[in-house]
Design an enzyme around this catalytic site. Structure first.
Site, short mmCIF file in Angstrom:
data_model
loop_
_atom_site.label_atom_id
_atom_site.label_comp_id
_atom_site.label_asym_id
_atom_site.label_seq_id
_atom_site.Cartn_x
_atom_site.Cartn_y
_atom_site.Cartn_z
N GLY A 7 0.90 -1.01 -0.13
CA GLY A 7 0.02 0.02 0.00
C GLY A 7 0.99 1.22 -0.06
O GLY A 7 1.30 1.71 1.02
N LEU A 8 1.13 1.69 -1.28
CA LEU A 8 2.06 2.81 -1.30
C LEU A 8 1.45 4.16 -1.64
O LEU A 8 1.79 5.12 -2.55
CB LEU A 8 3.00 2.63 -2.47
CG LEU A 8 3.98 1.43 -2.14
CD1 LEU A 8 4.82 1.01 -3.50
CD2 LEU A 8 4.77 1.67 -0.94
N MET A 11 0.34 8.09 2.39
CA MET A 11 0.77 7.77 3.86
C MET A 11 1.93 6.42 3.57
O MET A 11 3.06 6.76 4.17
CB MET A 11 0.12 7.46 5.11
CG MET A 11 0.53 7.39 6.49
SD MET A 11 -1.00 7.69 7.32
CE MET A 11 -0.01 7.72 9.02
N GLY A 123 -0.08 11.51 9.20
CA GLY A 123 -0.38 12.11 8.00
C GLY A 123 0.60 12.41 7.10
O GLY A 123 1.50 11.63 7.20
N LYS A 173 -5.44 4.20 18.83
CA LYS A 173 -5.58 5.11 17.70
C LYS A 173 -6.92 5.46 17.67
O LYS A 173 -7.46 6.58 17.24
CB LYS A 173 -4.89 4.32 16.60
CG LYS A 173 -4.92 5.13 15.32
CD LYS A 173 -4.41 6.60 15.43
CE LYS A 173 -4.05 7.20 14.09
NZ LYS A 173 -5.16 7.34 13.13
N GLU A 180 -9.26 13.70 18.39
CA GLU A 180 -9.12 14.92 17.58
C GLU A 180 -10.35 15.22 16.88
O GLU A 180 -10.29 16.64 16.76
CB GLU A 180 -8.34 14.26 16.10
CG GLU A 180 -7.85 14.77 15.07
CD GLU A 180 -7.41 13.95 13.99
OE1 GLU A 180 -7.98 13.74 13.17
OE2 GLU A 180 -6.26 13.34 14.34
N TYR A 181 -11.15 14.45 16.80
CA TYR A 181 -12.57 15.19 16.39
C TYR A 181 -13.22 16.25 17.05
O TYR A 181 -13.59 17.27 16.79
CB TYR A 181 -13.74 14.08 16.47
CG TYR A 181 -13.72 13.06 15.16
CD1 TYR A 181 -12.66 12.73 14.77
CD2 TYR A 181 -15.08 12.84 14.68
CE1 TYR A 181 -12.75 11.73 13.54
CE2 TYR A 181 -15.21 11.99 13.51
CZ TYR A 181 -14.10 11.30 13.01
OH TYR A 181 -14.00 10.40 12.17
#
Length: 302
Positions: A7-8, A11, A123, A173, A180-181
């Site tokens: 998965g590139l 991120m 991120g 996480k 964070e929300y």
């Protein structure tokens, strides 16, 4: 060390870059081969199938997944089940729902493959500043992967750590994203209040910069607000439509299951829902009710 990055995207690609810059050999695979070729020009050992990934690594192999949560992760792990061998380690660094970790770890354990879940935050800025890594899994397995975590983190001794057994990394996480929300919503509301005070003609970009020094509300999120407001304080080119990744929902459900009140996080998620409505039927009904019981004026649609 050597490992595969599967998965590139934005991120995963940046994580591969950071690992390569630290001297690790990275074999990379992405469903869209263009990204693999792009990173191959920077030193990545590109692979164009999961079988090729396995063939390019010496056992015991390490495969790190950075693919979207849900079905894409499920399908990738199912494919790797037939490819990985006893002693290999599968790391899921995506935003997986923590309750899926136990099931997957058990299925891999039956084949002799280790499973580590890593909640990853940072991120698009992680390439430069490093990633915060919240790790769940067997202590001995996590210890073997330490050089990788040290390379990805902001510093070898900061920003990463094992937080508990399988599932704990993604659980922490998940809560991190829920918090964070709430923080984002509080900032958004505060800046809207200041913008609404028209007679002061506040320079919101300037205010965001002031708050970065000595203020109790200084944070990286505030730095990002300052950057977003620099060119256009009215954000004229941005529609107020806010998506959610799902982790806020999971956090709220967990709060319900544990009888823990979480009004701020819950309200912040509902505000994201509200942002997606062109017209709110609930608001229309409220206006109609005020008109019915009190004769209050309603605004007609144009």
């Amino acid at each position: 060390m050597e490992l595969a990055m599967i998965g590139l995207g934005r991120m995963g690609g940046n994580m591969a870059r950071r690992l390569m810059r630290a001297g690790h050999r990275v074999v990379g695979y992405n469903r869209s081969p263009g990204l693999t070729r792009e990173l191959a020009a920077e030193g990545l050992d590109g692979a164009f199938s999961l079988e090729e990934v396995a063939g390019k690594l010496a056992p015991p192999r390490i495969a790190w997944l950075m693919v979207p949560a849900g079905d894409p992760t499920e399908r990738t792990i199912a494919a790797l089940m037939d490819i990985l061998a006893p002693g290999d380690t599968l790391v899921d660094g995506g935003n997986t729902y923590y309750k899926d970790d136990g099931r997957r770890a058990e299925a891999l354990r039956a084949k002799g493959v280790h499973y580590v879940d890593v909640g990853t935050s940072g991120g698009i800025w992680g390439l430069k500043q490093g990633y915060s890594l919240m790790i769940g899994g067997d202590e001995a397995v996590v210890a073997r992967l330490q050089p990788i975590f040290e390379a990805l983190a902001p510093a070898p001794d900061k920003g990463w750590g094992r937080v508990g057994p399988t599932g704990a990394g993604h659980f922490v996480k998940m809560v991190h994203n829920g918090i964070e929300y709430g923080m984002m919503q509080a900032y958004a509301e505060g800046f809207e209040i200041m913008r609404a005070k028209r007679e002061f003609d506040l320079d919101l970009h300037h205010v965001a910069g002031l708050w970065q020094h000595g203020s109790v509300v200084r944070s990286w999120l505030l730095e990002l607000i300052e950057a977003a407001l620099e060119a256009d304080q009215n954000l004229s080119d941005i529609r107020g439509y806010v998506e959610d990744s799902g982790e806020g929902r999971w956090t709220i459900q967990e709060a319900i299951d544990l009888d823990v009140p979480a009004p701020v996080i819950t309200t912040s998620l509902y505000q994201r829902f509200a942002s997606r409505q062109e017209e709110s039927y609930a608001a229309q009904l409220l206006a109609a009710l005020r008109n019915q019981f009190g004769g209050h004026a309603v605004k007609a649609r144009r």
